[in-house]
Write a protein that holds these residues in place. Structure first.
Motif, PDB file in Angstrom:
ATOM      1  N   ASP A  30      80.962 -34.042 -66.049  1.00 60.37           N
ATOM      2  CA  ASP A  30      81.889 -33.206 -66.807  1.00 60.37           C
ATOM      3  C   ASP A  30      82.835 -32.500 -65.830  1.00 60.37           C
ATOM      4  O   ASP A  30      82.426 -31.614 -65.085  1.00 60.37           O
ATOM      5  CB  ASP A  30      81.105 -32.181 -67.628  1.00 60.37           C
ATOM      6  CG  ASP A  30      82.008 -31.310 -68.500  1.00 60.37           C
ATOM      7  OD1 ASP A  30      83.245 -31.495 -68.463  1.00 60.37           O
ATOM      8  OD2 ASP A  30      81.471 -30.444 -69.213  1.00 60.37           O
ATOM      9  N   PHE A  31      84.096 -32.916 -65.832  1.00 61.81           N
ATOM     10  CA  PHE A  31      85.105 -32.349 -64.929  1.00 61.81           C
ATOM     11  C   PHE A  31      85.919 -31.228 -65.571  1.00 61.81           C
ATOM     12  O   PHE A  31      86.884 -30.753 -64.979  1.00 61.81           O
ATOM     13  CB  PHE A  31      86.079 -33.446 -64.469  1.00 61.81           C
ATOM     14  CG  PHE A  31      85.474 -34.493 -63.571  1.00 61.81           C
ATOM     15  CD1 PHE A  31      85.089 -34.187 -62.276  1.00 61.81           C
ATOM     16  CD2 PHE A  31      85.313 -35.803 -64.021  1.00 61.81           C
ATOM     17  CE1 PHE A  31      84.544 -35.156 -61.442  1.00 61.81           C
ATOM     18  CE2 PHE A  31      84.783 -36.776 -63.199  1.00 61.81           C
ATOM     19  CZ  PHE A  31      84.387 -36.456 -61.901  1.00 61.81           C
ATOM     20  N   SER A  32      85.569 -30.816 -66.783  1.00 64.86           N
ATOM     21  CA  SER A  32      86.426 -29.887 -67.527  1.00 64.86           C
ATOM     22  C   SER A  32      86.637 -28.566 -66.789  1.00 64.86           C
ATOM     23  O   SER A  32      87.704 -27.949 -66.907  1.00 64.86           O
ATOM     24  CB  SER A  32      85.846 -29.623 -68.919  1.00 64.86           C
ATOM     25  OG  SER A  32      84.557 -29.042 -68.832  1.00 64.86           O
ATOM     26  N   SER A  33      85.671 -28.128 -65.999  1.00 60.30           N
ATOM     27  CA  SER A  33      85.788 -26.837 -65.311  1.00 60.30           C
ATOM     28  C   SER A  33      86.901 -26.834 -64.266  1.00 60.30           C
ATOM     29  O   SER A  33      87.401 -25.767 -63.885  1.00 60.30           O
ATOM     30  CB  SER A  33      84.460 -26.467 -64.646  1.00 60.30           C
ATOM     31  OG  SER A  33      84.095 -27.447 -63.674  1.00 60.30           O
ATOM     32  N   VAL A  34      87.308 -28.020 -63.786  1.00 62.19           N
ATOM     33  CA  VAL A  34      88.365 -28.082 -62.765  1.00 62.19           C
ATOM     34  C   VAL A  34      89.639 -28.737 -63.290  1.00 62.19           C
ATOM     35  O   VAL A  34      90.607 -28.907 -62.560  1.00 62.19           O
ATOM     36  CB  VAL A  34      87.883 -28.835 -61.500  1.00 62.19           C
ATOM     37  CG1 VAL A  34      86.759 -28.080 -60.830  1.00 62.19           C
ATOM     38  CG2 VAL A  34      87.464 -30.264 -61.828  1.00 62.19           C
ATOM     39  N   ARG A  35      89.630 -29.097 -64.568  1.00 59.66           N
ATOM     40  CA  ARG A  35      90.802 -29.754 -65.148  1.00 59.66           C
ATOM     41  C   ARG A  35      91.646 -28.799 -65.994  1.00 59.66           C
ATOM     42  O   ARG A  35      92.542 -29.217 -66.709  1.00 59.66           O
ATOM     43  CB  ARG A  35      90.364 -30.942 -66.007  1.00 59.66           C
ATOM     44  CG  ARG A  35      90.150 -32.209 -65.186  1.00 59.66           C
ATOM     45  CD  ARG A  35      89.687 -33.365 -66.022  1.00 59.66           C
ATOM     46  NE  ARG A  35      90.019 -34.637 -65.371  1.00 59.66           N
ATOM     47  CZ  ARG A  35      89.462 -35.795 -65.667  1.00 59.66           C
ATOM     48  NH1 ARG A  35      88.514 -35.857 -66.591  1.00 59.66           N
ATOM     49  NH2 ARG A  35      89.829 -36.895 -65.049  1.00 59.66           N
ATOM     50  N   GLY A  36      91.346 -27.534 -65.925  1.00 62.27           N
ATOM     51  CA  GLY A  36      92.157 -26.561 -66.650  1.00 62.27           C
ATOM     52  C   GLY A  36      91.731 -26.358 -68.085  1.00 62.27           C
ATOM     53  O   GLY A  36      92.446 -25.737 -68.873  1.00 62.27           O
TER      54      GLY A  36
END
Length: 433
Positions: A30-36
């Motif tokens: 889950d990359f959501s924390s660094v994708r804005g």
């Protein structure tokens, strides 16, 4: 637990993850924390919280290969878990991406939805389409063997099979269907989606969601109107695509975000397209993005050791690479483009077995850089130097030149979008200022 080489090779295939497969789900990061922001959560909330009973239409875009398909399959899994019947399909498997019209998209949706419903014993016999198939066969003067008892998906499948490989037949069919577009839309809404939603509710489902992937791969061919295909479909004809009587998520080409038509696109669909940016390997000011780099490294390590926890994976880096620095170099040079990262890793594995050496990785990087350099003109080098200095990009023409061909990547932070050069290119001598 030792590295299973065969499993690791297969896991590094740069295709989207199948989130319906329990094994492949282990590779998901889950990359959501660094994708804005969590774009997929936002898409899902629009369906489940803001408008569970009223049809919604949402647009989703991003660089090709940045992970949209995997995220959309995650959305499918989330919505199914919450009780929705979700139909996900790849438009590139059923449409000719260089030559698409609105009726093509509508018929593709009708076919995929009806096939999905038939699989759970919901069989519909829309009378409009039965008559339409007969009329089309007469108009085209070519036999289309569709019996009165055949399922709708079979009828549409046989029709599209006849025309997919024949531009002449496809154009003839469009001439016939174009003045009937509103009738087809009305029949899909009433005879297919309207009935389907009622029958799905009888089975305990909360509603119908259709996710059309890969429309971001539409080619920029010019339509008779003079517009490029993406603008014609989603701006000129967007009002019709926005009238389907169910929840719909369309992927759209990223070029539309940079187009002068963005305002009209937003008006057509009642909201801005949601953009999935790159995973940041550095921050706007130039320093390293520690969280982005850590997550990219976990993406690689999860494919090597899917059954090992996050902390223990880090201790096993040297089973895959000769040093932690080599893994960091791989993640940094990918620019946070997940498919690029997997392509580079796959190329390394074609050359050698783990632990992969720094020399092996640098050889793969040089090969990829040389391929990109060959495609650039002197004018494009000038544009790249501007992006390197300004971290910004404006205008459709520059998008076509730099972003579409992955010379430049887009990132998001608290201050909005910013752009940077593909790190593989940044080391080219032409950019040494």
């Amino acid at each position: 637990m030792k590295l299973d080489l065969q499993r690791f090779y297969q896991a590094c295939n740069p295709s989207p993850l199948n989130m319906g497969n329990a094994e492949e789900r282990k590779y998901y990061i889950d990359f959501s924390s660094v994708r804005g922001g969590n774009i997929i959560r936002e898409l899902g909330r629009t369906v489940t919280r803001l408008s569970p009973d009223k049809p919604t239409c949402q647009l989703f875009t991003g660089h090709i290969g940045c992970g949209k398909s995997t995220e959309l399959q995650q959305l499918q899994a989330d919505l199914e878990q919450q009780g929705f019947h979700v139909v996900y399909f790849e438009s590139s498997q059923v449409l000719e991406m260089a030559d698409v019209d609105v009726t093509d998209i509508m018929l593709a949706i009708a076919r995929q939805v009806s096939a999905s419903l038939e699989a759970i014993q919901i069989k519909l016999k829309p009378g409009y389409f039965t008559n339409l198939f007969t009329e089309i066969a007469d108009f085209l003067q070519t036999p289309i063997d569709v019996s009165m008892e055949a399922e709708l998906s079979v009828g549409i499948g046989k029709l599209t099979a006849k025309t997919k490989d024949s531009p002449k037949l496809r154009n003839q069919l469009r001439q016939y269907l174009e003045p009937r577009t509103n009738g087809i839309l009305e029949a899909i809404n009433k005879e297919l989606f309207g009935v389907a939603r009622e029958k799905l509710k009888q089975q305990g489902k909360k509603g119908l969601v259709v996710i059309i992937d890969n429309l971001d791969r539409l080619e920029n061919s010019v339509k008779p109107t003079g517009q490029i295909q993406p603008e014609y479909l989603f701006v000129e004809r967007g009002e019709q695509l926005n009238q389907l009587n169910c929840h719909v998520v369309y992927t759209i080409p990223l070029v539309l975000i940079f187009s002068n038509a963005l305002g009209r696109l937003t008006n057509r669909f009642g909201g801005d397209p949601k953009v999935l940016p790159m995973v940041p390997v550095q921050v706007r000011s130039g320093g390293e993005s520690k969280e982005g780099m850590a997550l990219l490294q976990q993406m690689v390590l999860a494919r090597a050791f899917p059954d090992v926890n996050v902390v223990e994976r880090v201790n096993k880096i040297t089973e895959v690479f000769d040093s932690p620095e080599t893994l960091a170099r791989l993640c940094r040079v990918s620019g946070g483009h997940v498919r690029n990262l997997l392509v580079l890793l796959s190329r390394c594995l074609e050359r050698d077995d783990p632990p992969l050496s720094r020399d092996c990785l640098e050889g793969v990087i040089r090969q990829r850089r040389n391929a990109l350099i060959l495609a650039l003109t002197e004018d494009e080098w000038i544009l790249l130097r501007e992006v390197a200095q300004q971290k910004s990009l404006r205008g459709e023409e520059r998008y076509q030149t730099l972003v579409r061909d992955m010379f430049v990547f887009e990132y998001r932070d608290e201050d909005g979008s910013w752009f940077d050069i593909n790190p593989i290119l940044r080391e080219a001598k032409e950019l040494q200022l």
